[in-house]
Enzyme design. Structure first.
Site, PDB file in Angstrom:
ATOM      1  N   ALA A 162       0.829  -1.207   0.000  1.00  0.00           N
ATOM      2  CA  ALA A 162       0.000   0.000   0.000  1.00  0.00           C
ATOM      3  C   ALA A 162       0.865   1.260   0.000  1.00  0.00           C
ATOM      4  O   ALA A 162       0.569   2.236  -0.704  1.00  0.00           O
ATOM      5  CB  ALA A 162      -0.946   0.002   1.197  1.00  0.00           C
ATOM      6  N   TYR A 163       1.937   1.242   0.772  1.00  0.00           N
ATOM      7  CA  TYR A 163       2.880   2.364   0.782  1.00  0.00           C
ATOM      8  C   TYR A 163       3.462   2.577  -0.613  1.00  0.00           C
ATOM      9  O   TYR A 163       3.532   3.711  -1.112  1.00  0.00           O
ATOM     10  CB  TYR A 163       3.995   2.079   1.783  1.00  0.00           C
ATOM     11  CG  TYR A 163       5.169   3.019   1.694  1.00  0.00           C
ATOM     12  CD1 TYR A 163       5.130   4.278   2.283  1.00  0.00           C
ATOM     13  CD2 TYR A 163       6.333   2.645   1.019  1.00  0.00           C
ATOM     14  CE1 TYR A 163       6.223   5.144   2.203  1.00  0.00           C
ATOM     15  CE2 TYR A 163       7.422   3.500   0.933  1.00  0.00           C
ATOM     16  CZ  TYR A 163       7.358   4.742   1.523  1.00  0.00           C
ATOM     17  OH  TYR A 163       8.425   5.606   1.435  1.00  0.00           O
TER      18      TYR A 163
END
Length: 258
Positions: A162-163
């Site tokens: 997600a980062y």
């Protein structure tokens, strides 16, 4: 260390500028002569310490507070910047914007909640987008924007998917801004660190993890904040005037052989 004043007379804003890579960037730009607005979200002591360090080095800086990832964050940031700048011997406006502030999300896809997802995108993607939007009327022609990306937008690293997605969006913003702002002589680039040693990365306290991350680089070591700050310094100087819309690998050669 540098003895030049190639950024003399310029004003810079570094988001997340009080710790880690942001602190190194703030100090480097100040040593080059820039007046640096050191933004922080929560740690006022760290921001004040960085400002004092810059002053002790003979530079000029002031702290700017705004929590990112909340409604109206960009407007709050720019209002604080304008107020802080008014107390300095400098013209209104900004020459250099470094979008460095960000949070990590060290969880694989199966363990990311909607709340996690929304939070990391709010800080890492939405905030820089609207910070740039607020900068458009403040940024002087010939200015510089640098977005701090990550090497994991170019190679797979599922533990922080997600980062990585948030930074991938920032990379797309970089190329589009470069196209839009080029007629004003403004360059826009992304700098992508790899595994970098900062105080906000607690996993590096584990010797085995340190070695594993170090071994990813062809140099056999972790990156240091100064390694990234030096690249940013080049891009925001006159020497970087002909580089725009680029994703600059500052990973220390991570995964070159893969």
């Amino acid at each position: 260390m540098t003895t030049t004043q190639r950024l003399g007379g310029r004003t810079a804003l570094v988001t997340g500028g009080s710790r880690g890579i942001g602190r190194a960037i703030s100090r480097r730009l100040a040593r080059e002569g820039a007046l640096v607005a050191v933004h922080y979200g929560h740690n006022q002591d760290a921001a004040e310490r960085t400002v004092k360090e810059i002053g002790a080095d003979g530079g000029r800086a002031f702290a700017v507070h705004a929590e990112l990832g909340v409604p109206g964050d960009a407007a709050t940031l720019w209002a604080a910047f304008d107020e802080g700048l008014s107390g300095q011997d400098a013209e209104p406006g900004v020459d250099i914007l470094v979008n460095n502030a960000g949070i990590t999300l060290p969880r694989p896809l199966a363990h990311v909640t909607e709340e996690d997802y929304d939070r990391v995108f709010a800080v890492n993607t939405k905030a820089p987008f609207f910070i740039v939007q607020g900068a458009l009327d403040r940024l002087r022609d010939g200015g510089r924007i640098v977005n701090i990306s990550t090497g994991v937008t170019r190679f797979a690293f599922p533990p922080i998917v997600a980062y990585a997605m948030t930074k991938g969006a920032l990379d797309v913003l970089t190329t589009n801004l470069a196209q839009e702002l080029g007629p004003r002589g403004i360059t826009v680039n992304a700098v992508a660190p790899g595994f970098t040693e900062t105080e906000i990365n607690p996993t590096l306290a584990d010797p085995q993890i340190r070695k594993r991350y170090s071994d990813h680089s062809v140099f056999g070591r972790l990156g240091q904040p100064a390694d990234i700050a030096d690249v940013v310094s080049f891009l925001v100087s006159d020497d970087g005037r002909w580089v725009t819309g680029q994703w600059i690998d500052a990973t220390g050669g991570v995964h070159l052989g893969v």
